[in-house]
Motif scaffolding. Structure first.
Motif, PDB file in Angstrom:
ATOM      1  N   ILE A 215       0.863  -1.182   0.000  1.00 53.45           N
ATOM      2  CA  ILE A 215       0.000   0.000   0.000  1.00 53.45           C
ATOM      3  C   ILE A 215       0.899   1.231   0.000  1.00 53.45           C
ATOM      4  N   ASN A 216       0.734   2.063  -1.020  1.00 52.39           N
ATOM      5  CA  ASN A 216       1.466   3.326  -1.109  1.00 52.39           C
ATOM      6  C   ASN A 216       0.577   4.427  -0.541  1.00 52.39           C
ATOM      7  N   THR A 217       1.050   5.102   0.488  1.00 53.17           N
ATOM      8  CA  THR A 217       0.220   6.087   1.186  1.00 53.17           C
ATOM      9  C   THR A 217       0.822   7.485   1.090  1.00 53.17           C
ATOM     10  N   ALA A 218       0.021   8.480   1.441  1.00 57.41           N
ATOM     11  CA  ALA A 218       0.436   9.878   1.326  1.00 57.41           C
ATOM     12  C   ALA A 218       1.518  10.251   2.338  1.00 57.41           C
ATOM     13  N   ASP A 219       1.730   9.434   3.380  1.00 51.81           N
ATOM     14  CA  ASP A 219       2.782   9.751   4.361  1.00 51.81           C
ATOM     15  C   ASP A 219       4.158   9.263   3.896  1.00 51.81           C
ATOM     16  N   ARG A 220       4.263   8.879   2.597  1.00 55.08           N
ATOM     17  CA  ARG A 220       5.532   8.524   1.945  1.00 55.08           C
ATOM     18  C   ARG A 220       6.142   7.229   2.470  1.00 55.08           C
ATOM     19  N   ILE A 221       5.297   6.373   3.024  1.00 51.61           N
ATOM     20  CA  ILE A 221       5.733   5.062   3.506  1.00 51.61           C
ATOM     21  C   ILE A 221       5.018   3.988   2.692  1.00 51.61           C
ATOM     22  N   ILE A 222       5.782   2.981   2.251  1.00 50.03           N
ATOM     23  CA  ILE A 222       5.193   1.830   1.549  1.00 50.03           C
ATOM     24  C   ILE A 222       5.066   0.701   2.561  1.00 50.03           C
ATOM     25  N   ARG A 223       3.846   0.258   2.795  1.00 46.06           N
ATOM     26  CA  ARG A 223       3.597  -0.815   3.773  1.00 46.06           C
ATOM     27  C   ARG A 223       3.299  -2.116   3.031  1.00 46.06           C
TER      28      ARG A 223
END
Length: 497
Positions: A215-223
Protein backbone atom coordinates in the motif's frame (compact mmCIF):
# COMPACT_ATOMS: atom_id res chain seq x y z
CA UNK A 1 15.67 -20.53 -22.60
CA UNK A 2 15.79 -21.95 -19.08
CA UNK A 3 13.81 -19.54 -16.94
CA UNK A 4 14.30 -21.80 -13.93
CA UNK A 5 18.02 -20.95 -13.95
CA UNK A 6 17.48 -17.19 -13.78
CA UNK A 7 17.10 -17.03 -10.01
CA UNK A 8 20.11 -19.26 -9.36
CA UNK A 9 22.82 -16.77 -10.21
CA UNK A 10 23.44 -13.68 -8.07
CA UNK A 11 20.91 -10.99 -7.25
CA UNK A 12 17.64 -10.78 -9.11
CA UNK A 13 17.26 -7.04 -9.71
CA UNK A 14 18.49 -4.65 -12.42
CA UNK A 15 21.67 -2.65 -11.92
CA UNK A 16 22.10 -0.28 -14.86
CA UNK A 17 20.40 1.38 -17.84
CA UNK A 18 19.96 -0.85 -20.88
CA UNK A 19 18.74 1.52 -23.59
CA UNK A 20 15.44 3.24 -24.37
CA UNK A 21 12.32 2.58 -26.47
CA UNK A 22 11.25 5.59 -28.53
CA UNK A 23 7.57 5.48 -29.40
CA UNK A 24 7.87 8.61 -31.65
CA UNK A 25 5.06 10.20 -29.64
CA UNK A 26 5.21 10.90 -25.88
CA UNK A 27 4.78 7.77 -23.74
CA UNK A 28 2.61 8.09 -20.62
CA UNK A 29 1.97 4.57 -19.30
CA UNK A 30 3.28 1.05 -19.93
CA UNK A 31 2.47 -2.53 -18.94
CA UNK A 32 3.90 -5.99 -19.74
CA UNK A 33 1.78 -8.94 -20.75
CA UNK A 34 1.77 -11.98 -18.46
CA UNK A 35 4.90 -13.53 -20.01
CA UNK A 36 6.88 -10.34 -20.59
CA UNK A 37 7.10 -10.95 -24.34
CA UNK A 38 5.09 -7.84 -25.29
CA UNK A 39 5.11 -4.34 -23.77
CA UNK A 40 2.11 -2.06 -24.38
CA UNK A 41 2.80 1.69 -24.17
CA UNK A 42 0.04 4.32 -24.06
CA UNK A 43 0.94 7.65 -25.70
CA UNK A 44 -0.28 11.24 -25.46
CA UNK A 45 -1.63 11.22 -29.03
CA UNK A 46 -4.03 8.39 -28.15
CA UNK A 47 -2.03 5.60 -29.76
CA UNK A 48 -1.11 2.28 -28.13
CA UNK A 49 2.33 1.07 -29.25
CA UNK A 50 2.99 -2.65 -28.68
CA UNK A 51 6.67 -3.58 -28.51
CA UNK A 52 8.10 -7.05 -29.08
CA UNK A 53 10.30 -7.08 -26.00
CA UNK A 54 12.67 -9.79 -27.24
CA UNK A 55 13.62 -7.93 -30.42
CA UNK A 56 12.99 -4.45 -28.93
CA UNK A 57 11.03 -3.54 -32.06
CA UNK A 58 7.52 -2.18 -32.59
CA UNK A 59 5.15 -5.07 -33.33
CA UNK A 60 1.90 -3.11 -33.67
CA UNK A 61 0.47 0.40 -33.36
CA UNK A 62 -3.22 0.80 -32.49
CA UNK A 63 -4.80 4.22 -33.09
CA UNK A 64 -6.93 3.85 -30.00
CA UNK A 65 -8.10 7.22 -28.70
CA UNK A 66 -8.24 10.89 -29.62
CA UNK A 67 -7.03 12.01 -26.19
CA UNK A 68 -3.97 10.76 -24.22
CA UNK A 69 -3.99 7.16 -22.96
CA UNK A 70 -3.80 7.19 -19.15
CA UNK A 71 -4.17 3.50 -18.19
CA UNK A 72 -3.63 0.09 -19.81
CA UNK A 73 -4.11 -3.56 -18.82
CA UNK A 74 -3.56 -6.89 -20.62
CA UNK A 75 -6.01 -9.76 -20.39
CA UNK A 76 -4.71 -13.01 -18.92
CA UNK A 77 -4.43 -14.77 -22.30
CA UNK A 78 -2.83 -11.74 -23.98
CA UNK A 79 -5.45 -11.50 -26.76
CA UNK A 80 -7.17 -8.38 -25.38
CA UNK A 81 -6.11 -4.97 -24.10
CA UNK A 82 -8.28 -2.56 -22.16
CA UNK A 83 -7.37 1.13 -22.22
CA UNK A 84 -8.60 4.40 -20.72
CA UNK A 85 -8.07 7.90 -22.09
CA UNK A 86 -8.29 11.32 -20.47
CA UNK A 87 -11.65 12.00 -22.16
CA UNK A 88 -13.23 9.42 -19.79
CA UNK A 89 -13.53 6.63 -22.39
CA UNK A 90 -12.68 2.97 -21.65
CA UNK A 91 -12.12 0.68 -24.66
CA UNK A 92 -11.39 -3.01 -25.17
CA UNK A 93 -9.09 -3.94 -28.08
CA UNK A 94 -8.37 -7.12 -30.00
CA UNK A 95 -4.56 -7.20 -30.01
CA UNK A 96 -4.19 -9.31 -33.20
CA UNK A 97 -6.52 -7.27 -35.41
CA UNK A 98 -6.24 -3.89 -33.65
CA UNK A 99 -10.05 -3.56 -33.69
CA UNK A 100 -12.09 -2.04 -30.87
CA UNK A 101 -14.53 -4.57 -29.39
CA UNK A 102 -16.54 -2.12 -27.31
CA UNK A 103 -16.39 1.26 -25.63
CA UNK A 104 -17.65 2.73 -22.36
CA UNK A 105 -18.08 6.43 -21.61
CA UNK A 106 -17.75 7.48 -17.95
CA UNK A 107 -18.80 10.82 -16.41
CA UNK A 108 -15.42 11.44 -14.74
CA UNK A 109 -11.73 10.75 -15.58
CA UNK A 110 -10.37 7.21 -15.17
CA UNK A 111 -7.43 6.86 -12.78
CA UNK A 112 -6.87 3.11 -13.21
CA UNK A 113 -8.38 0.01 -14.78
CA UNK A 114 -7.58 -3.68 -14.34
CA UNK A 115 -8.76 -6.95 -15.90
CA UNK A 116 -9.99 -9.65 -13.54
CA UNK A 117 -6.96 -12.00 -13.23
CA UNK A 118 -9.01 -15.11 -14.14
CA UNK A 119 -12.28 -13.84 -15.69
CA UNK A 120 -11.76 -11.90 -18.94
CA UNK A 121 -15.37 -10.66 -18.84
CA UNK A 122 -14.83 -8.38 -15.83
CA UNK A 123 -12.87 -5.12 -15.60
CA UNK A 124 -12.32 -3.03 -12.47
CA UNK A 125 -12.48 0.73 -13.17
CA UNK A 126 -11.47 3.49 -10.72
CA UNK A 127 -13.12 6.77 -11.80
CA UNK A 128 -12.06 10.05 -10.20
CA UNK A 129 -14.25 11.28 -7.30
CA UNK A 130 -16.35 8.10 -7.50
CA UNK A 131 -16.62 4.65 -5.97
CA UNK A 132 -14.87 1.92 -8.02
CA UNK A 133 -16.96 0.25 -10.73
CA UNK A 134 -16.94 -3.44 -11.72
CA UNK A 135 -17.76 -3.72 -15.44
CA UNK A 136 -19.13 -6.85 -17.09
CA UNK A 137 -18.10 -6.67 -20.76
CA UNK A 138 -20.47 -9.28 -22.23
CA UNK A 139 -23.71 -7.52 -21.22
CA UNK A 140 -22.25 -3.99 -20.67
CA UNK A 141 -23.60 -3.92 -17.10
CA UNK A 142 -21.79 -2.38 -14.16
CA UNK A 143 -21.81 -2.62 -10.37
CA UNK A 144 -20.73 0.26 -8.13
CA UNK A 145 -18.68 -1.13 -5.24
CA UNK A 146 -19.64 -0.19 -1.67
CA UNK A 147 -17.43 2.37 0.10
CA UNK A 148 -16.71 3.02 3.76
CA UNK A 149 -17.61 6.73 3.77
CA UNK A 150 -19.97 8.22 1.16
CA UNK A 151 -18.43 11.65 1.69
CA UNK A 152 -14.94 10.37 0.82
CA UNK A 153 -14.96 9.15 -2.78
CA UNK A 154 -11.21 9.39 -3.48
CA UNK A 155 -11.05 5.59 -3.68
CA UNK A 156 -8.43 3.31 -5.29
CA UNK A 157 -9.04 -0.40 -5.85
CA UNK A 158 -7.27 -3.57 -7.04
CA UNK A 159 -8.01 -7.26 -7.56
CA UNK A 160 -6.00 -9.69 -5.46
CA UNK A 161 -3.74 -12.19 -7.24
CA UNK A 162 -6.52 -14.54 -8.33
CA UNK A 163 -9.41 -12.08 -8.41
CA UNK A 164 -11.31 -13.63 -5.51
CA UNK A 165 -11.32 -10.34 -3.57
CA UNK A 166 -11.22 -6.63 -4.36
CA UNK A 167 -9.22 -4.36 -2.04
CA UNK A 168 -10.30 -0.70 -1.87
CA UNK A 169 -8.64 2.20 -0.04
CA UNK A 170 -9.86 5.75 0.57
CA UNK A 171 -8.34 9.10 1.57
CA UNK A 172 -8.88 8.37 5.27
CA UNK A 173 -6.67 5.27 5.22
CA UNK A 174 -9.51 2.73 5.38
CA UNK A 175 -8.96 -0.53 3.48
CA UNK A 176 -11.99 -2.67 2.62
CA UNK A 177 -11.77 -6.26 1.35
CA UNK A 178 -14.81 -7.19 -0.76
CA UNK A 179 -15.79 -10.57 -2.18
CA UNK A 180 -15.65 -10.10 -5.96
CA UNK A 181 -18.78 -12.12 -6.81
CA UNK A 182 -21.13 -10.72 -4.17
CA UNK A 183 -19.41 -7.41 -3.18
CA UNK A 184 -19.84 -8.45 0.48
CA UNK A 185 -17.44 -6.96 3.03
CA UNK A 186 -15.06 -9.67 4.24
CA UNK A 187 -12.38 -7.72 6.11
CA UNK A 188 -11.32 -4.14 6.82
CA UNK A 189 -8.60 -2.20 8.63
CA UNK A 190 -7.23 1.32 8.87
CA UNK A 191 -3.70 2.42 7.96
CA UNK A 192 -2.40 4.74 10.67
CA UNK A 193 0.81 6.74 10.97
CA UNK A 194 1.82 5.35 14.38
CA UNK A 195 -0.53 7.68 16.27
CA UNK A 196 -4.26 7.99 15.74
CA UNK A 197 -3.64 10.07 12.58
CA UNK A 198 -4.69 8.48 9.29
CA UNK A 199 -3.11 8.82 5.86
CA UNK A 200 -4.59 8.71 2.36
CA UNK A 201 -4.20 5.55 0.25
CA UNK A 202 -2.57 6.35 -3.12
CA UNK A 203 -2.34 2.85 -4.63
CA UNK A 204 -2.63 -0.88 -3.87
CA UNK A 205 -0.43 -3.40 -5.73
CA UNK A 206 -0.33 -7.22 -5.48
CA UNK A 207 2.61 -9.56 -6.09
CA UNK A 208 2.39 -12.08 -8.95
CA UNK A 209 3.53 -14.84 -6.58
CA UNK A 210 2.58 -15.36 -2.94
CA UNK A 211 -0.10 -13.53 -0.98
CA UNK A 212 1.71 -10.23 -0.30
CA UNK A 213 0.52 -6.79 -1.36
CA UNK A 214 1.76 -3.25 -0.81
CA UNK A 215 0.00 0.00 0.00
CA UNK A 216 1.47 3.33 -1.11
CA UNK A 217 0.22 6.09 1.19
CA UNK A 218 0.44 9.88 1.33
CA UNK A 219 2.78 9.75 4.36
CA UNK A 220 5.53 8.52 1.94
CA UNK A 221 5.73 5.06 3.51
CA UNK A 222 5.19 1.83 1.55
CA UNK A 223 3.60 -0.81 3.77
CA UNK A 224 3.77 -4.50 2.83
CA UNK A 225 1.04 -6.81 4.17
CA UNK A 226 0.24 -10.53 3.95
CA UNK A 227 -3.20 -11.00 2.40
CA UNK A 228 -3.89 -14.15 4.44
CA UNK A 229 -3.41 -12.24 7.68
CA UNK A 230 -5.81 -9.52 6.52
CA UNK A 231 -8.56 -12.08 5.88
CA UNK A 232 -7.89 -13.75 9.25
CA UNK A 233 -8.23 -10.46 11.14
CA UNK A 234 -11.71 -9.87 9.67
CA UNK A 235 -13.60 -6.59 9.97
CA UNK A 236 -11.95 -3.67 11.79
CA UNK A 237 -8.83 -5.73 12.30
CA UNK A 238 -5.45 -4.35 13.29
CA UNK A 239 -2.89 -6.22 11.16
CA UNK A 240 0.75 -5.21 11.39
CA UNK A 241 2.65 -4.61 8.14
CA UNK A 242 5.45 -7.07 7.32
CA UNK A 243 7.67 -4.20 6.17
CA UNK A 244 7.63 -0.41 6.14
CA UNK A 245 9.73 1.00 3.32
CA UNK A 246 10.66 4.68 2.99
CA UNK A 247 13.42 7.11 2.07
CA UNK A 248 14.39 8.41 5.50
CA UNK A 249 16.97 10.87 4.15
CA UNK A 250 15.04 12.74 1.45
CA UNK A 251 11.47 11.86 2.52
CA UNK A 252 10.68 10.98 -1.10
CA UNK A 253 7.01 10.69 -2.14
CA UNK A 254 6.33 7.71 -4.42
CA UNK A 255 4.72 8.00 -7.84
CA UNK A 256 4.39 4.27 -8.64
CA UNK A 257 5.31 1.07 -6.77
CA UNK A 258 5.28 -2.57 -7.84
CA UNK A 259 6.68 -6.02 -7.01
CA UNK A 260 9.27 -7.95 -8.99
CA UNK A 261 8.09 -10.96 -11.00
CA UNK A 262 9.07 -13.40 -8.23
CA UNK A 263 7.67 -11.12 -5.49
CA UNK A 264 11.02 -10.92 -3.67
CA UNK A 265 11.79 -7.27 -4.49
CA UNK A 266 9.83 -4.02 -4.51
CA UNK A 267 10.57 -1.05 -6.75
CA UNK A 268 9.26 2.47 -6.13
CA UNK A 269 9.56 5.40 -8.51
CA UNK A 270 10.15 8.84 -7.04
CA UNK A 271 7.53 11.53 -7.65
CA UNK A 272 10.26 14.21 -7.60
CA UNK A 273 12.81 12.89 -10.10
CA UNK A 274 13.64 9.95 -12.38
CA UNK A 275 14.92 7.65 -9.62
CA UNK A 276 14.00 4.04 -8.84
CA UNK A 277 14.47 2.60 -5.35
CA UNK A 278 14.66 -1.21 -5.02
CA UNK A 279 14.15 -3.01 -1.68
CA UNK A 280 14.41 -6.67 -0.74
CA UNK A 281 10.98 -7.62 0.60
CA UNK A 282 12.04 -10.26 3.12
CA UNK A 283 14.57 -8.06 4.95
CA UNK A 284 13.34 -4.59 4.04
CA UNK A 285 16.80 -3.27 3.13
CA UNK A 286 17.42 -0.88 0.24
CA UNK A 287 19.59 -2.76 -2.28
CA UNK A 288 19.80 -0.35 -5.22
CA UNK A 289 18.94 3.18 -6.42
CA UNK A 290 18.77 3.63 -10.19
CA UNK A 291 19.14 7.25 -11.33
CA UNK A 292 17.78 8.44 -14.68
CA UNK A 293 18.36 11.77 -16.39
CA UNK A 294 18.49 14.63 -13.91
CA UNK A 295 15.53 16.98 -13.99
CA UNK A 296 13.06 14.49 -15.53
CA UNK A 297 9.84 13.48 -13.79
CA UNK A 298 8.79 9.85 -13.60
CA UNK A 299 5.37 8.85 -14.95
CA UNK A 300 5.18 5.04 -14.73
CA UNK A 301 7.17 1.95 -13.68
CA UNK A 302 6.67 -1.71 -14.67
CA UNK A 303 8.75 -4.76 -13.64
CA UNK A 304 9.15 -7.60 -16.15
CA UNK A 305 7.10 -10.68 -15.06
CA UNK A 306 9.95 -13.22 -15.22
CA UNK A 307 13.23 -11.34 -15.68
CA UNK A 308 15.16 -8.77 -13.61
CA UNK A 309 14.20 -5.94 -15.99
CA UNK A 310 12.35 -2.70 -15.21
CA UNK A 311 10.68 -0.31 -17.68
CA UNK A 312 10.21 3.29 -16.55
CA UNK A 313 8.72 6.29 -18.35
CA UNK A 314 9.95 9.89 -18.10
CA UNK A 315 9.86 12.77 -20.60
CA UNK A 316 7.84 10.61 -22.98
CA UNK A 317 10.55 7.95 -23.39
CA UNK A 318 10.55 4.37 -22.05
CA UNK A 319 13.83 3.55 -20.26
CA UNK A 320 14.92 -0.07 -19.77
CA UNK A 321 16.94 -1.13 -16.72
CA UNK A 322 18.66 -4.53 -16.63
CA UNK A 323 21.58 -6.47 -15.21
CA UNK A 324 25.12 -6.11 -16.48
CA UNK A 325 25.79 -9.33 -18.39
CA UNK A 326 29.38 -10.58 -18.01
CA UNK A 327 30.52 -13.42 -20.26
CA UNK A 328 31.78 -16.30 -18.15
CA UNK A 329 32.86 -19.18 -20.36
CA UNK A 330 33.94 -21.34 -17.45
CA UNK A 331 30.23 -21.67 -16.56
CA UNK A 332 29.86 -23.81 -19.70
CA UNK A 333 33.20 -25.68 -19.47
CA UNK A 334 34.77 -25.77 -15.99
CA UNK A 335 38.26 -26.49 -17.40
CA UNK A 336 38.10 -23.56 -19.81
CA UNK A 337 40.97 -21.08 -19.41
CA UNK A 338 41.19 -17.60 -20.89
CA UNK A 339 44.65 -16.91 -22.33
CA UNK A 340 46.32 -13.51 -22.48
CA UNK A 341 48.71 -14.71 -25.18
CA UNK A 342 49.29 -17.75 -27.36
CA UNK A 343 50.61 -20.84 -25.59
CA UNK A 344 52.34 -23.72 -27.37
CA UNK A 345 50.19 -26.83 -27.04
CA UNK A 346 51.66 -30.30 -26.79
CA UNK A 347 49.49 -32.88 -28.45
CA UNK A 348 49.05 -36.31 -26.90
CA UNK A 349 49.89 -39.21 -29.16
CA UNK A 350 46.36 -40.68 -29.11
CA UNK A 351 44.45 -37.35 -28.94
CA UNK A 352 43.10 -37.32 -32.50
CA UNK A 353 42.89 -41.07 -33.09
CA UNK A 354 39.46 -42.33 -34.14
CA UNK A 355 39.83 -45.21 -31.72
CA UNK A 356 42.34 -45.44 -28.92
CA UNK A 357 43.99 -48.79 -29.48
CA UNK A 358 45.56 -48.94 -26.03
CA UNK A 359 42.33 -48.12 -24.17
CA UNK A 360 40.64 -51.02 -22.37
CA UNK A 361 36.84 -51.13 -22.65
CA UNK A 362 35.23 -50.58 -19.20
CA UNK A 363 31.88 -52.01 -18.15
CA UNK A 364 28.87 -49.70 -18.52
CA UNK A 365 27.59 -48.67 -15.13
CA UNK A 366 25.51 -45.83 -13.80
CA UNK A 367 25.49 -42.74 -16.02
CA UNK A 368 27.16 -44.52 -18.96
CA UNK A 369 24.43 -47.15 -19.04
CA UNK A 370 21.78 -44.43 -18.96
CA UNK A 371 23.15 -42.91 -22.17
CA UNK A 372 21.81 -45.88 -24.13
CA UNK A 373 18.24 -45.16 -23.02
CA UNK A 374 15.87 -43.44 -25.44
CA UNK A 375 15.49 -39.70 -24.87
CA UNK A 376 12.08 -38.11 -25.40
CA UNK A 377 12.62 -35.10 -27.68
CA UNK A 378 9.03 -34.62 -28.86
CA UNK A 379 7.00 -33.79 -25.73
CA UNK A 380 7.32 -30.26 -24.33
CA UNK A 381 7.33 -29.73 -20.59
CA UNK A 382 5.44 -26.66 -19.34
CA UNK A 383 7.63 -23.75 -18.26
CA UNK A 384 7.12 -23.46 -14.51
CA UNK A 385 7.70 -19.69 -14.51
CA UNK A 386 4.66 -19.24 -16.79
CA UNK A 387 2.30 -21.40 -14.68
CA UNK A 388 0.48 -20.31 -11.54
CA UNK A 389 0.73 -22.40 -8.39
CA UNK A 390 -2.76 -23.85 -9.05
CA UNK A 391 -1.99 -24.72 -12.69
CA UNK A 392 -0.08 -27.64 -14.11
CA UNK A 393 -0.22 -26.73 -17.80
CA UNK A 394 0.47 -23.58 -19.79
CA UNK A 395 -2.28 -21.74 -21.65
CA UNK A 396 -1.69 -22.95 -25.21
CA UNK A 397 -4.15 -20.41 -26.66
CA UNK A 398 -2.14 -17.54 -25.20
CA UNK A 399 -0.83 -14.77 -27.45
CA UNK A 400 2.88 -14.46 -26.71
CA UNK A 401 4.07 -12.81 -29.92
CA UNK A 402 2.55 -10.75 -32.72
CA UNK A 403 3.13 -11.73 -36.36
CA UNK A 404 4.78 -8.95 -38.34
CA UNK A 405 4.08 -8.70 -42.08
CA UNK A 406 6.89 -7.26 -44.22
CA UNK A 407 6.10 -3.88 -45.79
CA UNK A 408 6.58 -3.93 -49.59
CA UNK A 409 6.60 -0.40 -51.01
CA UNK A 410 6.08 -1.16 -54.74
CA UNK A 411 4.95 -4.73 -55.26
CA UNK A 412 5.06 -5.86 -58.90
CA UNK A 413 1.95 -7.99 -58.51
CA UNK A 414 -0.49 -8.91 -55.77
CA UNK A 415 0.11 -12.61 -55.02
CA UNK A 416 -2.83 -12.94 -52.63
CA UNK A 417 -5.50 -10.82 -54.39
CA UNK A 418 -7.65 -11.48 -57.48
CA UNK A 419 -6.17 -11.05 -60.99
CA UNK A 420 -6.16 -7.44 -62.30
CA UNK A 421 -8.93 -8.06 -64.86
CA UNK A 422 -11.26 -9.47 -62.16
CA UNK A 423 -10.81 -6.42 -59.98
CA UNK A 424 -11.66 -4.03 -62.81
CA UNK A 425 -14.96 -5.69 -63.79
CA UNK A 426 -18.24 -4.10 -62.83
CA UNK A 427 -20.45 -6.06 -60.48
CA UNK A 428 -24.25 -6.13 -60.68
CA UNK A 429 -26.02 -4.54 -57.73
CA UNK A 430 -29.06 -5.90 -55.96
CA UNK A 431 -31.41 -3.85 -58.18
CA UNK A 432 -29.86 -5.25 -61.36
CA UNK A 433 -27.93 -2.11 -62.36
CA UNK A 434 -24.15 -2.07 -62.67
CA UNK A 435 -21.84 -0.05 -60.44
CA UNK A 436 -19.03 1.85 -62.10
CA UNK A 437 -16.75 4.80 -61.37
CA UNK A 438 -16.49 5.33 -57.62
CA UNK A 439 -18.02 1.93 -56.86
CA UNK A 440 -15.41 0.23 -59.04
CA UNK A 441 -12.62 2.01 -57.15
CA UNK A 442 -14.18 1.06 -53.82
CA UNK A 443 -14.49 -2.58 -54.89
CA UNK A 444 -10.89 -2.67 -56.04
CA UNK A 445 -9.76 -1.18 -52.76
CA UNK A 446 -11.76 -3.73 -50.75
CA UNK A 447 -10.46 -6.66 -52.77
CA UNK A 448 -6.91 -5.36 -52.48
CA UNK A 449 -7.17 -5.14 -48.73
CA UNK A 450 -8.66 -8.62 -48.63
CA UNK A 451 -10.56 -7.85 -45.42
CA UNK A 452 -14.20 -7.01 -44.68
CA UNK A 453 -14.98 -3.46 -43.53
CA UNK A 454 -14.42 -2.95 -39.82
CA UNK A 455 -17.46 -3.20 -37.58
CA UNK A 456 -18.13 -0.06 -35.55
CA UNK A 457 -17.69 -0.66 -31.82
CA UNK A 458 -20.67 -0.33 -29.52
CA UNK A 459 -20.44 2.61 -27.08
CA UNK A 460 -22.13 2.31 -23.68
CA UNK A 461 -22.61 5.33 -21.42
CA UNK A 462 -22.09 4.51 -17.75
CA UNK A 463 -24.32 6.57 -15.44
CA UNK A 464 -22.91 7.19 -11.95
CA UNK A 465 -25.01 9.04 -9.38
CA UNK A 466 -23.59 12.17 -7.77
CA UNK A 467 -20.31 12.13 -9.71
CA UNK A 468 -19.13 15.57 -10.95
CA UNK A 469 -18.78 15.65 -14.75
CA UNK A 470 -16.41 18.66 -14.93
CA UNK A 471 -13.38 16.94 -13.36
CA UNK A 472 -10.05 17.12 -15.21
CA UNK A 473 -7.66 14.17 -15.32
CA UNK A 474 -4.45 14.71 -13.26
CA UNK A 475 -2.37 14.18 -16.43
CA UNK A 476 -4.03 17.22 -18.01
CA UNK A 477 -4.20 19.28 -14.83
CA UNK A 478 -0.45 19.72 -14.61
CA UNK A 479 -0.13 22.16 -17.49
CA UNK A 480 -1.91 25.41 -18.26
CA UNK A 481 -4.43 27.47 -16.36
CA UNK A 482 -7.90 26.45 -15.26
CA UNK A 483 -9.52 27.73 -18.46
CA UNK A 484 -7.37 25.58 -20.71
CA UNK A 485 -7.96 22.58 -18.42
CA UNK A 486 -11.72 22.74 -18.80
CA UNK A 487 -11.38 23.36 -22.51
CA UNK A 488 -9.28 20.22 -22.90
CA UNK A 489 -11.71 18.01 -21.05
CA UNK A 490 -14.91 19.56 -22.38
CA UNK A 491 -15.73 17.88 -25.72
CA UNK A 492 -15.67 14.34 -24.36
CA UNK A 493 -19.43 13.91 -24.86
CA UNK A 494 -19.34 14.41 -28.62
CA UNK A 495 -16.59 11.94 -29.39
CA UNK A 496 -17.57 9.00 -31.55
CA UNK A 497 -15.08 6.83 -33.35
Amino acid sequence: MNLELLESFGQNYPEEADGTLDCISMALTCTFNRWGTLLAVGCNDGRIVIWDFLTRGIAKIISAHIHPVCSLCWSRDGHKLVSASTDNIVSQWDVLTGDCDQRFRFPSPILKLQYHPRNLDKVLVCPMKSAPVLLTLSDSKHVVLPVDDDSDLNVVAAFDRRGEYIYTGNAKGKILVLKTDTQDLVASFRVTTGTSNTTAIKSIEFARKGSCFLINTADRIIRVYDGREILTCGRDGEPEPMQKLQDLVNRTPWKKCCFSGDGEYIVAGSARQHALYIWEKSIGNLVKILHGTRGELLLDVAWHPVRPIIASISSGVVSIWAQNQVENWSAFAPDFKELDENVEYEERESEFDIEDEDKSEPEQTGADAAEDEEVDVTSVDPIVAFCSSDEELEDYKALLYLPIAPEVEDPEENPFGPPPDAAGQTTPAEDGSAHSGGGEKKQRQTSAEGAPPKKKARTTTIELQGVPSDEVHPLLGVKGDSKSKKKTAGPAEGIER
